[in-house]
Design a protein around this motif. Sequence first.
Motif, PDB file in Angstrom:
ATOM      1  N   ASP A 101       0.805  -1.218   0.000  1.00 25.47           N
ATOM      2  CA  ASP A 101       0.000   0.000   0.000  1.00 25.47           C
ATOM      3  C   ASP A 101       0.837   1.266   0.000  1.00 25.47           C
ATOM      4  O   ASP A 101       0.412   2.302  -0.508  1.00 25.47           O
ATOM      5  N   LEU A 102       2.014   1.205   0.615  1.00 28.63           N
ATOM      6  CA  LEU A 102       2.861   2.379   0.791  1.00 28.63           C
ATOM      7  C   LEU A 102       4.302   2.053   0.441  1.00 28.63           C
ATOM      8  O   LEU A 102       4.733   0.900   0.576  1.00 28.63           O
ATOM      9  N   ILE A 103       5.033   3.065   0.038  1.00 29.24           N
ATOM     10  CA  ILE A 103       6.487   2.973  -0.041  1.00 29.24           C
ATOM     11  C   ILE A 103       7.042   4.128   0.771  1.00 29.24           C
ATOM     12  O   ILE A 103       6.733   5.300   0.504  1.00 29.24           O
ATOM     13  N   ALA A 104       7.843   3.799   1.777  1.00 21.21           N
ATOM     14  CA  ALA A 104       8.497   4.798   2.618  1.00 21.21           C
ATOM     15  C   ALA A 104       9.965   4.882   2.214  1.00 21.21           C
ATOM     16  O   ALA A 104      10.626   3.852   2.049  1.00 21.21           O
ATOM     17  N   ILE A 105      10.457   6.095   2.038  1.00 20.17           N
ATOM     18  CA  ILE A 105      11.878   6.314   1.792  1.00 20.17           C
ATOM     19  C   ILE A 105      12.491   6.653   3.150  1.00 20.17           C
ATOM     20  O   ILE A 105      12.109   7.642   3.775  1.00 20.17           O
ATOM     21  N   VAL A 106      13.400   5.807   3.584  1.00 21.83           N
ATOM     22  CA  VAL A 106      14.002   5.941   4.909  1.00 21.83           C
ATOM     23  C   VAL A 106      15.479   6.275   4.750  1.00 21.83           C
ATOM     24  O   VAL A 106      16.179   5.626   3.966  1.00 21.83           O
ATOM     25  N   GLN A 107      15.948   7.295   5.482  1.00 20.68           N
ATOM     26  CA  GLN A 107      17.359   7.659   5.478  1.00 20.68           C
ATOM     27  C   GLN A 107      17.872   7.631   6.911  1.00 20.68           C
ATOM     28  O   GLN A 107      17.239   8.178   7.808  1.00 20.68           O
ATOM     29  N   ALA A 108      19.023   6.986   7.092  1.00 21.71           N
ATOM     30  CA  ALA A 108      19.618   6.858   8.419  1.00 21.71           C
ATOM     31  C   ALA A 108      21.119   7.101   8.322  1.00 21.71           C
ATOM     32  O   ALA A 108      21.697   7.052   7.239  1.00 21.71           O
ATOM     33  N   GLN A 109      21.749   7.313   9.466  1.00 23.49           N
ATOM     34  CA  GLN A 109      23.179   7.591   9.503  1.00 23.49           C
ATOM     35  C   GLN A 109      24.037   6.339   9.632  1.00 23.49           C
ATOM     36  O   GLN A 109      25.251   6.423   9.571  1.00 23.49           O
ATOM     37  N   SER A 110      23.407   5.185   9.814  1.00 28.45           N
ATOM     38  CA  SER A 110      24.178   3.939   9.913  1.00 28.45           C
ATOM     39  C   SER A 110      23.245   2.771   9.621  1.00 28.45           C
ATOM     40  O   SER A 110      22.017   2.902   9.663  1.00 28.45           O
ATOM     41  N   LEU A 111      23.849   1.623   9.342  1.00 25.60           N
ATOM     42  CA  LEU A 111      23.048   0.416   9.148  1.00 25.60           C
ATOM     43  C   LEU A 111      22.320   0.035  10.423  1.00 25.60           C
ATOM     44  O   LEU A 111      21.188  -0.457  10.376  1.00 25.60           O
TER      45      LEU A 111
END
Length: 142
Positions: A101-111
């Motif tokens: 239903d959704l696609i979220a673009i996630v950004q983080a500073q580490s794995l």
Amino acid sequence: MISLQDQKLLGLLRQNARASVTDLAKGLHVSRSTVQNRLAKLEAQGIIRGYTLQLGGEYAANQVEAHVSVKVHQKLTARTNAELEQITQVCQLFSVSGEYDLIAIVQAQSLEELSRVLDDIGNLKGVERTNSAVVLETRFRR
């Protein structure tokens, strides 16, 4: 519908939203006042809503990004959307057709941070299941 000149102006702004009016005018081969008038009109029409931050340098190079497909219980969609909006690492959320239903673009500073955020998303009430794809390399972004 917007003119070809306005499309070119938007293209220049996609490359650098902080470009000066003088530089934009040079790029379009028009006067500064023409660019100022076009920008004002595009803003008034809601075509340009704002100008955004584009991260760079070491900070951007160290970012980890994932595209997370999310299957949601239909009766909890609004609640799930609101909860996803509260997760600061979710920088974009799209409603899509298909299995998810959704696609979220996630950004983080580490794995490690990315893994924690993915767990947080999967544990939200209303989330049936997720499927994540970690971005290995960004070829270009506009």
